[in-house]
Design an enzyme around this catalytic site. Structure first.
Site, PDB file in Angstrom:
ATOM      1  CE  LYS A 126      24.832  44.588  23.283  1.00 34.70           C
ATOM      2  NZ  LYS A 126      26.116  44.997  22.657  1.00 34.70           N
ATOM      3  CG  ASP A 166      24.238  48.302  21.790  1.00 29.56           C
ATOM      4  OD1 ASP A 166      25.167  47.672  21.276  1.00 29.56           O
ATOM      5  OD2 ASP A 166      23.079  48.298  21.320  1.00 29.56           O
ATOM      6  N   GLY A 237      22.107  54.085   9.331  1.00 29.10           N
ATOM      7  CA  GLY A 237      22.215  54.630  10.671  1.00 29.10           C
ATOM      8  C   GLY A 237      22.741  56.051  10.669  1.00 29.10           C
ATOM      9  CG  PHE A 238      21.317  59.262  12.668  1.00 26.82           C
ATOM     10  CD1 PHE A 238      21.327  60.295  13.586  1.00 26.82           C
ATOM     11  CD2 PHE A 238      20.232  58.398  12.669  1.00 26.82           C
ATOM     12  CE1 PHE A 238      20.296  60.459  14.499  1.00 26.82           C
ATOM     13  CE2 PHE A 238      19.189  58.554  13.571  1.00 26.82           C
ATOM     14  CZ  PHE A 238      19.215  59.584  14.495  1.00 26.82           C
ATOM     15  N   GLY A 239      24.145  57.057  14.151  1.00 27.90           N
ATOM     16  CA  GLY A 239      24.720  57.120  15.482  1.00 27.90           C
ATOM     17  C   GLY A 239      26.226  56.945  15.454  1.00 27.90           C
ATOM     18  CG  ASN A 240      28.642  57.148  19.097  1.00 23.19           C
ATOM     19  OD1 ASN A 240      28.584  58.305  18.699  1.00 23.19           O
ATOM     20  ND2 ASN A 240      28.733  56.837  20.375  1.00 23.19           N
ATOM     21  CB  VAL A 241      28.005  52.051  14.481  1.00 21.69           C
ATOM     22  CG1 VAL A 241      28.664  51.046  13.523  1.00 21.69           C
ATOM     23  CG2 VAL A 241      27.905  51.461  15.875  1.00 21.69           C
ATOM     24  CD1 TRP A 243      30.685  61.270  13.372  1.00 19.51           C
ATOM     25  CD2 TRP A 243      31.365  60.190  15.219  1.00 19.51           C
ATOM     26  NE1 TRP A 243      31.640  62.054  13.995  1.00 19.51           N
ATOM     27  CE2 TRP A 243      32.070  61.415  15.127  1.00 19.51           C
ATOM     28  CE3 TRP A 243      31.620  59.337  16.295  1.00 19.51           C
ATOM     29  CZ2 TRP A 243      33.014  61.801  16.074  1.00 19.51           C
ATOM     30  CZ3 TRP A 243      32.553  59.724  17.250  1.00 19.51           C
ATOM     31  CH2 TRP A 243      33.242  60.937  17.131  1.00 19.51           C
TER      32      TRP A 243
END
Length: 447
Positions: A126, A166, A237-241, A243
């Site tokens: 990471k 990430d 959340g509201f990011g790629n995950v 979405w």
């Protein structure tokens, strides 16, 4: 030595070495304590875990970059190459003000077991930086990414260490870093995943973590003779995950009623549709890190400032924001509201107290190392496509992803059966992921 004594010894080592790294110590504690039944049967495995806890390499470096006013700014960069017993180091890069060595080590440690569960040959790593993209121009982001890669490039390679995105690192940032890597090395290779579609990227990679989470939750629900169809779902959340989770959940017939950000959460009683889900991409692109504008865009939805979505009544809850976002009080609220399943899309999304509450109440609960492995799984598939100089269709990638998530689910249950742990997905994920890496380390000698 009993499993309990072995666990206590391991945790004492971590507490002594890393007393100022709370997130890392929390991650190790969760894994080690859950593996007590394994150490009871195989006490020699505790010695392997002692080696595994210490990363093979932890790198910290300065990132100096020029802002639009001509002033030199300085951030910290990190890469922890944790374990390569089963394949090249693999794990994302996170750009967020909260990033420090503790967080990167906890994420890298989790990544070992997550990558093991995918069945693909990938080790754990990471990295990232405490860079904050809020208020930054694209030119500033580009200059930061180029400076970051100038240092990182000497530590990575297609067969050495393959970073991905990430939090705070999407297609734009991956593009800037890949371009700089090529300038420095003169190599066009699959050194990063999450690349653009025209230069080596895989279809459905941005959606993959959310898709995989949804597939895993669907598998859990099947064990109770039900599915996501008709279920009310709360997502953070509201990011790629988030979405990807919203896209696939709606496709499978669920009603998604929440999203969230640092400013609060949105409750949309009508449920999300294609237009609303697409708007999440616009929200993220603003770099403002807020969700309040959603309520202005879509009348009938409500914005609740400074609160979390777990107070909303739902059948299924999925954490898709960041670590420790769902605490004990949140878990008790979900239980009181009749929630039947909680899936982690974020890494270590639930606090230890929350996990205890959820499991004690009999809810289905999946840890992120199992249920959010879809992102790194498709990254692994992108690596395969790059190595073969091939490009698979959306349907092919999605079929591979569904198979991988079903395999992860079965691995968790198989480990539970082997050690008589019922349907404890936390134990199953930790045990299945650890046993594969443990076997490889023992066979490779003193590594």
């Amino acid at each position: 030595m009993s499993g309990v004594a072995a666990a206590q010894r391991l945790l004492a080592v971590v507490d002594k070495r890393d007393p100022h790294q709370p997130e890392f110590r929390q991650a190790v504690k969760e894994v080690v304590e859950s593996l007590i039944p394994v150490f009871d049967v195989h006490p020699e495995y505790a010695d392997v875990m002692e080696r595994l806890i210490e990363p093979e390499r932890a790198i910290q470096f300065r990132v100096a970059w020029l802002d639009d006013k001509g002033k030199i700014q300085v951030n910290r960069g990190f890469r922890v190459q944790y374990n390569q017993a089963i394949g090249p180091y693999k794990g994302g890069l996170r750009f967020h003000p909260s990033v420090n060595m503790s967080i990167i080590k906890f994420l890298g440690f989790e990544q070992i077991f997550k990558n093991s569960l995918t069945t693909l040959p990938m080790g754990g790593a990471k990295g990232g930086s405490d860079f904050d993209a809020r208020g930054k121009s694209d030119a500033e982001i580009m200059r930061f990414c180029q400076s970051f890669m100038t240092e990182l490039a000497r530590h990575i390679g297609a067969n050495i260490d393959v970073p991905a995105g990430d939090i705070g690192v999407g297609g734009k940032e991956i593009g800037y870093m890949f371009g700089q890597y090529k300038r420095l090395t003169k190599n066009f290779e699959g050194v990063l995943t999450g690349k653009g579609q025209t230069w080596g990227g895989s279809l459905i990679r941005p959606e993959a973590t959310g898709y995989g989470l949804t597939y895993f939750v669907q598998e859990m629900l099947k064990t109770k003779n039900t599915t996501l169809a008709g279920k009310t779902v709360c997502v953070s959340g509201f990011g790629n995950v988030c979405w990807g989770t919203c896209l696939k959940s709606v496709e499978l017939g669920a009603k998604v009623v929440t999203i969230s950000g640092p400013d609060g959460y949105i409750y949309d009683p009508a449920g999300m549709n294609a237009e609303k889900i697409n708007y999440l991409l616009e929200l993220r692109a603003t770099n403002n890190d807020v969700v309040a504008p959603y309520a202005q865009r879509f009348p009938g939805s409500q914005f609740h400032a400074g609160k979390k979505p777990w107070e909303v009544k739902c059948d299924v809850a999925m954490t898709c924001a960041t670590q420790n976002e769902l605490n004990g009080d949140d878990a008790r609220q979900l239980v009181a509201n009749g929630c039947m399943c909680v899936g982690e899309g974020s890494n270590m999304g639930c606090t230890p107290e929350a996990i205890e509450v959820l499991q004690h109440a009999g809810l289905l609960f999946s840890p992120g190392k199992a249920s959010n492995a879809g992102g790194v799984a498709v990254s692994g598939l992108e690596m395969s496509q790059n190595s073969m100089r091939l490009r698979w269709t959306t349907e092919e990638v999605d079929q591979h992803l569904q198979r991988i998530m079903r395999d992860i689910h079965e691995q968790c249950l198989a480990a539970c059966r082997r050690f008589n742990k019922g349907q404890d997905y936390l134990f199953g994920a930790n045990a299945a992921g650890f046993l594969k890496v443990c076997q490889a380390m023992m066979e490779q000698g003193c590594v």
